[in-house]
Design a protein around this motif. Structure first.
Motif, PDB file in Angstrom:
ATOM      1  N   LEU A  28     -12.061  20.332  19.452  1.00 11.96           N
ATOM      2  CA  LEU A  28     -10.353  20.507  19.941  1.00 11.96           C
ATOM      3  C   LEU A  28     -10.186  22.009  19.899  1.00 11.96           C
ATOM      4  N   PHE A  29     -10.772  22.831  18.895  1.00  7.69           N
ATOM      5  CA  PHE A  29     -10.067  24.274  18.956  1.00  7.69           C
ATOM      6  C   PHE A  29     -11.111  25.278  19.679  1.00  7.69           C
ATOM      7  N   LYS A  30     -12.299  24.948  19.358  1.00  8.05           N
ATOM      8  CA  LYS A  30     -13.266  25.881  20.021  1.00  8.05           C
ATOM      9  C   LYS A  30     -14.019  25.368  21.702  1.00  8.05           C
ATOM     10  N   GLY A  31     -13.962  24.158  21.669  1.00 14.07           N
ATOM     11  CA  GLY A  31     -14.406  23.366  22.817  1.00 14.07           C
ATOM     12  C   GLY A  31     -15.754  23.705  22.979  1.00 14.07           C
ATOM     13  N   LEU A  32     -16.277  23.283  24.490  1.00 16.02           N
ATOM     14  CA  LEU A  32     -17.717  23.167  24.680  1.00 16.02           C
ATOM     15  C   LEU A  32     -18.085  24.506  25.783  1.00 16.02           C
ATOM     16  N   ASN A  33     -19.059  25.010  25.986  1.00 11.70           N
ATOM     17  CA  ASN A  33     -19.400  26.118  26.759  1.00 11.70           C
ATOM     18  C   ASN A  33     -20.301  25.546  27.973  1.00 11.70           C
ATOM     19  N   TYR A  34     -19.152  25.129  28.960  1.00 14.53           N
ATOM     20  CA  TYR A  34     -19.757  24.626  30.134  1.00 14.53           C
ATOM     21  C   TYR A  34     -20.430  25.339  30.784  1.00 14.53           C
ATOM     22  N   GLY A  35     -21.601  24.952  31.377  1.00 14.88           N
ATOM     23  CA  GLY A  35     -22.349  25.796  32.404  1.00 14.88           C
ATOM     24  C   GLY A  35     -21.803  25.682  33.702  1.00 14.88           C
ATOM     25  N   VAL A  36     -22.705  26.415  34.798  1.00 14.00           N
ATOM     26  CA  VAL A  36     -22.403  26.361  36.257  1.00 14.00           C
ATOM     27  C   VAL A  36     -22.306  24.876  36.804  1.00 14.00           C
ATOM     28  N   ASP A  37     -23.028  24.041  35.957  1.00 18.50           N
ATOM     29  CA  ASP A  37     -22.935  22.591  36.749  1.00 18.50           C
ATOM     30  C   ASP A  37     -21.682  21.958  36.564  1.00 18.50           C
ATOM     31  N   PHE A  38     -21.076  22.358  35.509  1.00 22.25           N
ATOM     32  CA  PHE A  38     -19.568  21.835  35.371  1.00 22.25           C
ATOM     33  C   PHE A  38     -18.562  22.735  35.740  1.00 22.25           C
ATOM     34  N   LYS A  39     -18.678  24.406  35.766  1.00 18.93           N
ATOM     35  CA  LYS A  39     -17.446  25.273  35.805  1.00 18.93           C
ATOM     36  C   LYS A  39     -17.530  25.623  37.384  1.00 18.93           C
ATOM     37  N   GLY A  40     -18.927  25.486  38.002  1.00 21.02           N
ATOM     38  CA  GLY A  40     -18.690  26.078  39.418  1.00 21.02           C
ATOM     39  C   GLY A  40     -19.160  27.574  39.144  1.00 21.02           C
ATOM     40  N   ALA A 161     -22.324   4.452  13.916  1.00 18.25           N
ATOM     41  CA  ALA A 161     -23.577   5.210  13.868  1.00 18.25           C
ATOM     42  C   ALA A 161     -23.507   6.003  15.269  1.00 18.25           C
ATOM     43  N   LEU A 162     -23.336   5.302  16.270  1.00 16.00           N
ATOM     44  CA  LEU A 162     -23.603   5.719  17.783  1.00 16.00           C
ATOM     45  C   LEU A 162     -22.393   7.271  17.881  1.00 16.00           C
ATOM     46  N   PHE A 163     -21.113   6.898  17.382  1.00 13.27           N
ATOM     47  CA  PHE A 163     -20.094   7.946  17.548  1.00 13.27           C
ATOM     48  C   PHE A 163     -20.547   9.107  16.621  1.00 13.27           C
ATOM     49  N   HIS A 164     -21.197   8.668  15.292  1.00 13.04           N
ATOM     50  CA  HIS A 164     -21.444   9.557  14.424  1.00 13.04           C
ATOM     51  C   HIS A 164     -22.461  10.721  15.026  1.00 13.04           C
ATOM     52  N   ASP A 165     -23.621  10.092  15.816  1.00  9.24           N
ATOM     53  CA  ASP A 165     -24.637  10.839  16.323  1.00  9.24           C
ATOM     54  C   ASP A 165     -24.167  11.740  17.430  1.00  9.24           C
ATOM     55  N   VAL A 166     -23.236  11.134  18.435  1.00  8.14           N
ATOM     56  CA  VAL A 166     -22.803  11.922  19.552  1.00  8.14           C
ATOM     57  C   VAL A 166     -21.860  12.951  19.233  1.00  8.14           C
ATOM     58  N   ILE A 167     -20.808  12.779  18.182  1.00  6.58           N
ATOM     59  CA  ILE A 167     -19.953  13.756  17.933  1.00  6.58           C
ATOM     60  C   ILE A 167     -20.658  14.595  17.080  1.00  6.58           C
ATOM     61  N   LEU A 168     -21.519  14.757  16.144  1.00  8.48           N
ATOM     62  CA  LEU A 168     -22.373  15.599  15.652  1.00  8.48           C
ATOM     63  C   LEU A 168     -23.133  16.513  16.339  1.00  8.48           C
ATOM     64  N   THR A 169     -23.867  15.724  17.631  1.00 14.98           N
ATOM     65  CA  THR A 169     -24.599  16.702  18.411  1.00 14.98           C
ATOM     66  C   THR A 169     -23.678  17.448  19.328  1.00 14.98           C
ATOM     67  N   LEU A 170     -22.641  17.132  19.642  1.00 14.20           N
ATOM     68  CA  LEU A 170     -21.695  18.050  20.471  1.00 14.20           C
ATOM     69  C   LEU A 170     -20.961  18.977  19.749  1.00 14.20           C
ATOM     70  N   ASN A 181     -24.763  21.415  30.364  1.00 15.22           N
ATOM     71  CA  ASN A 181     -25.382  21.152  31.891  1.00 15.22           C
ATOM     72  C   ASN A 181     -25.607  19.601  31.967  1.00 15.22           C
ATOM     73  N   LEU A 182     -26.338  19.298  33.014  1.00 15.21           N
ATOM     74  CA  LEU A 182     -26.724  18.096  33.289  1.00 15.21           C
ATOM     75  C   LEU A 182     -27.819  17.534  32.553  1.00 15.21           C
ATOM     76  N   SER A 183     -28.662  18.496  32.104  1.00 17.93           N
ATOM     77  CA  SER A 183     -29.755  18.326  31.396  1.00 17.93           C
ATOM     78  C   SER A 183     -29.373  17.952  29.870  1.00 17.93           C
ATOM     79  N   ILE A 184     -28.076  18.424  29.475  1.00 18.98           N
ATOM     80  CA  ILE A 184     -27.599  18.134  28.200  1.00 18.98           C
ATOM     81  C   ILE A 184     -27.037  16.789  28.205  1.00 18.98           C
ATOM     82  N   VAL A 185     -26.418  16.232  29.359  1.00 22.44           N
ATOM     83  CA  VAL A 185     -25.658  15.090  29.137  1.00 22.44           C
ATOM     84  C   VAL A 185     -27.051  14.069  29.360  1.00 22.44           C
ATOM     85  N   ALA A 186     -27.997  14.045  29.955  1.00 21.63           N
ATOM     86  CA  ALA A 186     -29.290  13.497  29.899  1.00 21.63           C
ATOM     87  C   ALA A 186     -29.829  13.237  28.470  1.00 21.63           C
ATOM     88  N   ALA A 187     -29.859  14.427  27.665  1.00 25.03           N
ATOM     89  CA  ALA A 187     -30.141  14.543  26.458  1.00 25.03           C
ATOM     90  C   ALA A 187     -29.202  13.743  25.445  1.00 25.03           C
TER      91      ALA A 187
END
Length: 244
Positions: A28-40, A161-170, A181-187
């Motif tokens: 919420l406060f720091k956010g994610l570091n989007y790569g060129v794939d998502f920011k342009g 369990a699913l939301f736990h794993d996804v939220i912790l990863t993010l 980037n797109l590779s992380i989405v696949a991961a």
């Protein structure tokens, strides 16, 4: 050897909830570091044939070109570098040629461009939207599958369990400012798949044991089920790591 997992369930529950809250706060406060794939912007993979070229020289050279926000980091081998910048004006068709000319003047010709990628803001916005939709649809499809295959109590456990794993990863990606980037989405989708796979295997064993041991308390029964599937989980995870 049988491990008494449920003996520590309160401690691990508190630990998991704390990590989830920290991850949500970071997102919420720091956010994610989007790569060129998502920011342009533009991505250049550069290999230095001259061993004297350093990351500091490259960073200084690119910053002097007025390309906006520039990110230079080592990539792969010691002489490989990944340069990313958000050039707002992409109408200049000779931009890469001009960059090469400026680099030749500042660090010399001891390098080559192995890869150049350009992503426009419209395309990057569509990629971000598609990535979020892909993750959400995969979650919904798996939760519906669990709901149909097992009882609703099992489905709730799978949801958490699913939301736990996804939220912790993010949360980890946000904490360390790893690039998304797109590779992380696949991961992330792979993590969802592995999490659901383990969930289904354990729930199947719990259901089998419920029929076989009707007089056992639920804590002892779930503990027994986890221990019976533990070797399978470890082997699956180990072989996946070896394959990577």
């Amino acid at each position: 050897i049988e491990i008494n997992f449920n003996k520590y369930f309160r401690v691990f529950n508190i630990f998991s909830i704390s990590l989830i809250l920290i991850s949500i706060i970071l997102l919420l406060f720091k956010g994610l570091n989007y790569g060129v794939d998502f920011k342009g912007g533009t991505l250049i993979e550069l290999r230095a044939t001259d061993q004297q070229i350093t990351i500091f020289q490259l960073r200084k050279s690119f910053l002097n070109m007025n390309l906006g926000d520039v990110n230079v980091k080592e990539f792969g081998k010691n002489n490989d570098f990944l340069i990313k910048f958000e050039k707002k004006e992409n109408n200049n068709k000779n931009l890469i040629s001009e960059i090469k000319e400026n680099l030749n003047k500042s660090i010399g010709p001891g390098y080559n461009f192995r890869r150049v990628e350009n992503v426009g803001p419209k395309v990057s916005a569509e990629l971000l939207k598609s990535g979020v939709i892909a993750i959400c649809l995969s979650l919904v499809a798996m939760l519906i599958y669990i709901w149909i295959r097992f009882e609703w109590q099992f489905s709730l456990g799978a949801i958490f369990a699913l939301f736990h794993d996804v939220i912790l990863t993010l949360g980890v990606f946000s904490l360390f400012s790893f690039e998304i980037n797109l590779s992380i989405v696949a991961a992330v989708l792979t993590i969802v798949g592995y999490s659901m796979n383990d969930t289904v295997v354990i729930f199947d064993r719990v259901r089998e044991n419920l029929k076989k041991f009707s007089d056992i308390k639920i804590f002892d029964l779930t503990n027994k089920s986890i221990n019976e599937t533990l070797s399978r989980t470890i082997i699956t995870s180990a072989t996946t790591l070896l394959a990577l």
